[in-house]
Design an enzyme around this catalytic site. Structure first.
Site, PDB file in Angstrom:
ATOM      1  N   ASP A 213     -26.516  -9.704  -5.045  1.00 30.50           N
ATOM      2  CA  ASP A 213     -27.571  -8.895  -4.458  1.00 30.50           C
ATOM      3  C   ASP A 213     -27.076  -7.472  -4.242  1.00 30.50           C
ATOM      4  O   ASP A 213     -26.524  -7.143  -3.195  1.00 30.50           O
ATOM      5  CB  ASP A 213     -27.990  -9.537  -3.132  1.00 30.50           C
ATOM      6  CG  ASP A 213     -29.451  -9.300  -2.868  1.00 30.50           C
ATOM      7  OD1 ASP A 213     -30.114  -8.682  -3.733  1.00 30.50           O
ATOM      8  OD2 ASP A 213     -29.932  -9.722  -1.807  1.00 30.50           O
TER       9      ASP A 213
ATOM     10  N   ASP B 115       0.832  -1.200   0.000  1.00 33.51           N
ATOM     11  CA  ASP B 115       0.000   0.000   0.000  1.00 33.51           C
ATOM     12  C   ASP B 115       0.868   1.251   0.000  1.00 33.51           C
ATOM     13  O   ASP B 115       0.560   2.245  -0.651  1.00 33.51           O
ATOM     14  CB  ASP B 115      -0.900   0.029   1.232  1.00 33.51           C
ATOM     15  CG  ASP B 115      -1.951  -1.064   1.172  1.00 33.51           C
ATOM     16  OD1 ASP B 115      -2.172  -1.601   0.072  1.00 33.51           O
ATOM     17  OD2 ASP B 115      -2.533  -1.383   2.223  1.00 33.51           O
ATOM     18  N   ALA B 116       1.963   1.198   0.757  1.00 34.19           N
ATOM     19  CA  ALA B 116       2.824   2.377   0.856  1.00 34.19           C
ATOM     20  C   ALA B 116       3.449   2.695  -0.502  1.00 34.19           C
ATOM     21  O   ALA B 116       3.565   3.862  -0.885  1.00 34.19           O
ATOM     22  CB  ALA B 116       3.909   2.142   1.899  1.00 34.19           C
ATOM     23  N   GLU B 117       3.834   1.661  -1.241  1.00 30.04           N
ATOM     24  CA  GLU B 117       4.411   1.895  -2.566  1.00 30.04           C
ATOM     25  C   GLU B 117       3.370   2.498  -3.507  1.00 30.04           C
ATOM     26  O   GLU B 117       3.644   3.403  -4.284  1.00 30.04           O
ATOM     27  CB  GLU B 117       4.948   0.580  -3.150  1.00 30.04           C
ATOM     28  CG  GLU B 117       6.256   0.168  -2.532  1.00 30.04           C
ATOM     29  CD  GLU B 117       6.646  -1.269  -2.859  1.00 30.04           C
ATOM     30  OE1 GLU B 117       7.822  -1.515  -3.064  1.00 30.04           O
ATOM     31  OE2 GLU B 117       5.752  -2.143  -2.914  1.00 30.04           O
ATOM     32  N   TYR B 118       2.141   1.955  -3.402  1.00 29.22           N
ATOM     33  CA  TYR B 118       1.061   2.480  -4.223  1.00 29.22           C
ATOM     34  C   TYR B 118       0.823   3.959  -3.894  1.00 29.22           C
ATOM     35  O   TYR B 118       0.722   4.803  -4.787  1.00 29.22           O
ATOM     36  CB  TYR B 118      -0.214   1.671  -3.972  1.00 29.22           C
ATOM     37  CG  TYR B 118      -1.405   2.128  -4.784  1.00 29.22           C
ATOM     38  CD1 TYR B 118      -1.678   1.559  -6.015  1.00 29.22           C
ATOM     39  CD2 TYR B 118      -2.248   3.146  -4.319  1.00 29.22           C
ATOM     40  CE1 TYR B 118      -2.773   1.978  -6.775  1.00 29.22           C
ATOM     41  CE2 TYR B 118      -3.323   3.580  -5.064  1.00 29.22           C
ATOM     42  CZ  TYR B 118      -3.589   2.985  -6.289  1.00 29.22           C
ATOM     43  OH  TYR B 118      -4.653   3.422  -7.030  1.00 29.22           O
ATOM     44  N   ASP B 119       0.778   4.252  -2.601  1.00 31.61           N
ATOM     45  CA  ASP B 119       0.535   5.634  -2.184  1.00 31.61           C
ATOM     46  C   ASP B 119       1.627   6.569  -2.688  1.00 31.61           C
ATOM     47  O   ASP B 119       1.357   7.714  -3.045  1.00 31.61           O
ATOM     48  CB  ASP B 119       0.452   5.729  -0.660  1.00 31.61           C
ATOM     49  CG  ASP B 119      -0.782   5.016  -0.125  1.00 31.61           C
ATOM     50  OD1 ASP B 119      -1.720   4.802  -0.920  1.00 31.61           O
ATOM     51  OD2 ASP B 119      -0.799   4.664   1.060  1.00 31.61           O
TER      52      ASP B 119
ATOM     53  N   LYS C  28     -34.150 -18.388  -8.022  1.00 34.13           N
ATOM     54  CA  LYS C  28     -33.878 -17.971  -6.646  1.00 34.13           C
ATOM     55  C   LYS C  28     -33.500 -19.163  -5.770  1.00 34.13           C
ATOM     56  O   LYS C  28     -34.175 -20.191  -5.800  1.00 34.13           O
ATOM     57  CB  LYS C  28     -35.136 -17.305  -6.057  1.00 34.13           C
ATOM     58  CG  LYS C  28     -35.482 -15.971  -6.692  1.00 34.13           C
ATOM     59  CD  LYS C  28     -34.431 -14.937  -6.322  1.00 34.13           C
ATOM     60  CE  LYS C  28     -34.878 -13.536  -6.643  1.00 34.13           C
ATOM     61  NZ  LYS C  28     -35.500 -12.806  -5.601  1.00 34.13           N
TER      62      LYS C  28
ATOM     63  N   LYS D 212     -26.363 -14.498  -9.262  1.00 35.45           N
ATOM     64  CA  LYS D 212     -27.125 -13.249  -9.150  1.00 35.45           C
ATOM     65  C   LYS D 212     -26.676 -12.553  -7.868  1.00 35.45           C
ATOM     66  O   LYS D 212     -26.980 -13.002  -6.768  1.00 35.45           O
ATOM     67  CB  LYS D 212     -28.612 -13.575  -9.086  1.00 35.45           C
ATOM     68  CG  LYS D 212     -29.520 -12.368  -9.030  1.00 35.45           C
ATOM     69  CD  LYS D 212     -30.953 -12.819  -9.225  1.00 35.45           C
ATOM     70  CE  LYS D 212     -31.929 -11.679  -9.217  1.00 35.45           C
ATOM     71  NZ  LYS D 212     -31.871 -10.842  -8.047  1.00 35.45           N
TER      72      LYS D 212
ATOM     73  N   GLU E 208     -23.642  -4.899 -11.688  1.00 33.43           N
ATOM     74  CA  GLU E 208     -24.199  -4.783 -10.340  1.00 33.43           C
ATOM     75  C   GLU E 208     -23.202  -4.109  -9.400  1.00 33.43           C
ATOM     76  O   GLU E 208     -22.043  -4.522  -9.310  1.00 33.43           O
ATOM     77  CB  GLU E 208     -24.514  -6.205  -9.844  1.00 33.43           C
ATOM     78  CG  GLU E 208     -25.511  -6.264  -8.717  1.00 33.43           C
ATOM     79  CD  GLU E 208     -26.957  -6.121  -9.184  1.00 33.43           C
ATOM     80  OE1 GLU E 208     -27.191  -5.825 -10.381  1.00 33.43           O
ATOM     81  OE2 GLU E 208     -27.848  -6.283  -8.337  1.00 33.43           O
TER      82      GLU E 208
ATOM     83  N   CYS F 272     -28.419   1.326  32.850  1.00 32.53           N
ATOM     84  CA  CYS F 272     -27.614   0.281  32.230  1.00 32.53           C
ATOM     85  C   CYS F 272     -27.874  -1.052  32.936  1.00 32.53           C
ATOM     86  O   CYS F 272     -27.777  -1.119  34.167  1.00 32.53           O
ATOM     87  CB  CYS F 272     -26.142   0.658  32.316  1.00 32.53           C
ATOM     88  SG  CYS F 272     -25.058  -0.670  31.797  1.00 32.53           S
TER      89      CYS F 272
ATOM     90  N   GLU G  82     -25.178 -17.450 -14.472  1.00 29.34           N
ATOM     91  CA  GLU G  82     -24.311 -16.557 -13.693  1.00 29.34           C
ATOM     92  C   GLU G  82     -24.861 -16.456 -12.282  1.00 29.34           C
ATOM     93  O   GLU G  82     -26.049 -16.658 -12.067  1.00 29.34           O
ATOM     94  CB  GLU G  82     -24.341 -15.130 -14.278  1.00 29.34           C
ATOM     95  CG  GLU G  82     -23.811 -15.006 -15.669  1.00 29.34           C
ATOM     96  CD  GLU G  82     -24.292 -13.699 -16.326  1.00 29.34           C
ATOM     97  OE1 GLU G  82     -24.235 -12.650 -15.681  1.00 29.34           O
ATOM     98  OE2 GLU G  82     -24.746 -13.765 -17.476  1.00 29.34           O
TER      99      GLU G  82
ATOM    100  N   CYS H  43     -18.127   1.438  33.324  1.00 27.08           N
ATOM    101  CA  CYS H  43     -19.118   0.360  33.329  1.00 27.08           C
ATOM    102  C   CYS H  43     -18.412  -0.971  33.050  1.00 27.08           C
ATOM    103  O   CYS H  43     -17.665  -1.090  32.082  1.00 27.08           O
ATOM    104  CB  CYS H  43     -20.165   0.636  32.260  1.00 27.08           C
ATOM    105  SG  CYS H  43     -21.257  -0.765  31.957  1.00 27.08           S
TER     106      CYS H  43
ATOM    107  N   LYS I  63     -29.383 -16.938 -18.683  1.00 26.95           N
ATOM    108  CA  LYS I  63     -29.663 -16.198 -19.914  1.00 26.95           C
ATOM    109  C   LYS I  63     -29.419 -17.103 -21.116  1.00 26.95           C
ATOM    110  O   LYS I  63     -28.448 -17.882 -21.110  1.00 26.95           O
ATOM    111  CB  LYS I  63     -28.735 -14.983 -20.032  1.00 26.95           C
ATOM    112  CG  LYS I  63     -28.890 -13.972 -18.915  1.00 26.95           C
ATOM    113  CD  LYS I  63     -27.788 -12.908 -18.952  1.00 26.95           C
ATOM    114  CE  LYS I  63     -27.844 -12.031 -17.708  1.00 26.95           C
ATOM    115  NZ  LYS I  63     -26.620 -11.303 -17.426  1.00 26.95           N
TER     116      LYS I  63
END
Ligand code: IVH
Length: 697
Positions: free
Chosen positions: A148, A64-68, A343, A146, A202, A435, A144, A458, A319
């Site tokens: 949601d 991630d650091a390299e990407y950043d 379904k 489906k 989707e 409580c 395929e 608490c 399909k």
């Protein structure tokens, strides 16, 4: 060779070392060095490739650091040369300014919905109709999953995303282009064989993202989303694209159409393959079937395995493969005759809601939990379901004693869907004023849906905090489970997380189900947790919004707990992914006296307050020692250090003969003079990044 950005016009002059750029409106003219143009194009191509690897293929190649770092370099160049910014630049995914409302757009062809088949017989009926209507012609099906979520059309012109439209009423939808841009699996730019295409698919939220979002909302006392579909819909249709960007949506493409809304290829299966080739995310769980029996076999397999998937699926979409046959089969008023939704049986059951109890969480939020007469749902016995909060109970109109419909979905906590029959002696649930654990005052702030126990000591809150602290992925204290935590808190042995480190074997011995051997082991585990690295300690503190990932970024950026605790809101925001909300939460946390005291006690107990990066082997900088001096244009010191270390290099404080490179920024100190004296090569940030990417030595 430079690939021109789609909307800028380049003019060369002289010896082609600079280019004159017209901005997208065609008015301003600016001279840009060729090297900058090349770097911008190279960075964009690299970022696009890494987006694809990460968000579509789920096979990242860089940290991630390299990407950043790549992203920041591109942002910097675009800041210097704003004329170079194009809407398809990877920098344009962060979400622009909020809008007043959505503009309605007409669909190129209607976005219809599907008829449903709820069982095998209904699917066979559909197949019979298809066979009869096609008059004996051979045909195949594409099955395929489906997903949601909510459907959305994305239009591309000359390979660039120009418009994204929700389904709306099927004829007209809403322009959500700015929001769609923030969904990383939607390419902003594609390589297309056609000048204009429309992709339909989707927008979904994974179960994990959904649960995280709801947990965060619960902690803030905001209304919860009922399911991933609603949260995907809600996140796509917000006026502020920055919110969509935070919500981590995903997009699966399933139609490839021309600008007229008609399929571009003869075979739907090939359309899906073509979409994949264009680097859209297409669900890999699909099958080309020669018979309806093959479709049923596929359906049966996924009905069993659906819970393994990271997102919710409620069935299959079946399909006809040939798009020429689509035209022949035609449409009814609301749905095509060439496709159907099969379904899966819902994982639902009816049972009696016997009681509603209240649980108190780490932040003091009271959550009503339904206690159910145990019932089997999809092979699992369910006896509890979440009711979220008072408003949810009101919305459902549910009372104690009612017969309710409950639904289980994978590993998500079961939920109450609706009341089936009111119970004869039903009684309403009332949120306690005190409580149930400590008797402290319960408050529901105006505009919040959550009720909270405001007593910060608490025991329920303390128990939850300890549970979180000891959990896997945080401090990993094996053996410190719920039953033990309950006893420790109830007997007053532990009044703060820090007390854990004061426990002795003798303290544990009198507890239930405890022997010397086990007690010794647990104390040893607690002791060993003192060595957990800083990011774990940070995550363990339970700062709202600071999970494992953010904790890691904070540790990498600031290097020590004290630096984080002392930083102001603005400084905290220099860490990756830390926005104003998270920064404020961290800032407030470290200014609260009780938390300060906890931190001091943990320091005395010898927990790790300094960040020690792990040494890497085999990186492009292996064996090289760097010294940093001055202010770098994009990277903070900590970020540069992290990048070097991730690439296998070492960073030291002073220049010596052992130093291989000095990385100098603006206003360098005496280290630069020393480097010159010793003849050590001095490089800038750009050069360092090149070396890390392995492009130059
Ligand atoms: S085809 C006219 N394919 O299910 C064709 N839809 O019940 C309609 N959906 O509105 C869409 N995955 O939101 C199609 N692979 C898939 C799908 C899919 C999910 C959704 C979509 C649609 C609804 C129809």
């Amino acid at each position: 060779m430079i690939t021109p950005c789609w909307s800028a016009t380049y003019y060369s002059y002289g010896a082609v070392s600079s280019w004159l750029i017209r901005d997208p409106q065609g008015n301003k003219l600016m001279s840009v060095p060729q090297s900058v143009l090349e770097e911008v194009e190279r960075l964009r191509a690299e970022l696009r490739r890494h987006d694809y690897l990460y968000y579509v293929l789920d096979q990242p190649e860089i940290t991630d650091a390299e990407y950043d770092a790549l992203m920041r370099r591109l942002q910097e160049l675009e800041r210097q040369y704003p004329e170079l910014i194009t809407p398809d630049s990877p920098t344009q995914r962060v979400g622009g300014a909020p809008r007043e409302g959505f503009v309605k757009v007409r669909h190129s062809s209607p976005m219809l919905s599907l008829d449903n088949a709820f069982n095998e017989a209904e699917l066979r009926d559909f197949d019979r109709r298809v066979r009869e209507l096609l008059g004996g012609e051979p045909y195949r099906y594409v099955a395929e999953l489906k997903l949601d979520g909510v459907s959305m059309a994305a239009r591309y012109e000359n390979g660039v995303l120009v418009r994204a439209i929700t389904r709306g009423d099927g004829i007209e939808g809403e322009d959500v282009t700015e929001n769609a841009r923030t969904i990383r699996s939607i390419p902003l730019r594609i390589e297309s064989r056609w000048p204009a295409i429309e992709v339909r698919g989707e927008v979904i939220m994974t179960k994990r993202a959904f649960e995280r979002l709801n947990a965060e909302r619960a902690a803030q006392g905001l209304p919860l989303y009922a399911n991933p579909r609603n949260s995907a819909a809600g996140s796509l249709r917000v006026l502020d694209p920055k919110i969509t960007a935070e919500r981590k949506l995903d997009y699966y493409a399933y139609f490839l159409l021309g600008p007229d809304g008609q399929p571009l290829l003869d075979s739907h299966w090939e359309c899906l393959q073509e979409l994949e080739r264009m680097q859209f995310k297409v669900n890999p769980h699909r099958k080309l079937c020669n018979t309806v029996d093959e479709v049923l076999e596929f359906a049966l397999a996924w009905e069993q395995r659906r819970h393994e998937l990271p997102y919710e699926t409620d069935g299959l979409v079946v399909k006809v493969d040939s798009t020429a046959q689509w035209a022949r089969l035609g449409w009814t008023a609301k749905a095509p005759r060439w496709a159907i939704a099969y379904k899966f049986t819902a994982q639902q059951a009816e049972t009696v809601l016997e009681n509603i109890e209240v649980q108190v969480g780490r932040t003091g939020v009271l959550t009503p939990v339904a206690h159910l007469r145990p019932v089997q749902v999809g092979g699992v016995t369910v006896s509890r379901a979440t009711l979220h909060n008072e408003d949810e109970i009101k919305r459902l109109g549910v009372q104690i004693g009612d017969v309710v419909l409950i639904e289980r979905s994978g590993d998500v906590i079961p939920k109450v869907v609706r009341v089936v029959r009111p119970g004869e002696n039903r009684r309403p649930f009332v949120m306690p004023k005190q409580c149930p654990v400590c008797g402290g005052r319960v408050v529901r702030e105006e505009g919040e849906v959550a009720s909270r126990c405001i007593n910060t000591s608490c025991p329920a809150r303390l128990k939850e905090s300890i549970r979180h602290f000891a959990s896997r992925g945080v401090m990993d204290i094996d053996g410190l489970g719920e039953a033990l935590i309950d006893q420790l808190v109830d007997r007053g042995l532990v009044k703060s997380i820090a007390d854990l480190y004061r426990l002795r074997v003798e303290d544990l011995l009198p507890l239930e189900r405890m022997g010397r051997k086990l007690a010794t082991k647990i104390i040893k585990n607690i002791d060993a947790s003192r060595q957990r690295p800083l990011p774990r300690v940070l995550a363990g503190l339970g700062i709202p919004f600071v999970g494992e990932r953010t904790a890691q970024f904070l540790a990498e950026t600031f290097g020590s707990l004290d630096a984080i605790a002392q930083a102001d809101v603005e400084t905290l925001m220099t860490a990756p992914e830390v926005g104003p909300k998270v920064a404020r939460s961290i800032y407030d946390f470290f200014r609260e006296p009780r938390n300060k005291e906890l931190v001091e006690r943990l320091r005395q107990e010898g927990l790790q307050f300094e960040y020690k990066p792990v040494e890497r082997r085999g990186g492009p900088l292996e064996g090289l020692t760097f010294v940093l001096t001055g202010t770098l244009p994009n990277l903070s010191r900590a970020e540069a250090r992290k990048l070097i270390e991730d690439a296998g290099g070492k960073v030291t404080d002073s220049v010596s003969r052992k130093t291989n490179y000095v990385v100098a920024g603006a206003d360098p100190g005496s280290k630069l003079d020393r480097a010159r004296e010793l003849g050590i090569p001095v490089i800038d940030e750009a050069k360092l990044l090149e070396m890390i990417r392995g492009q130059a030595a």
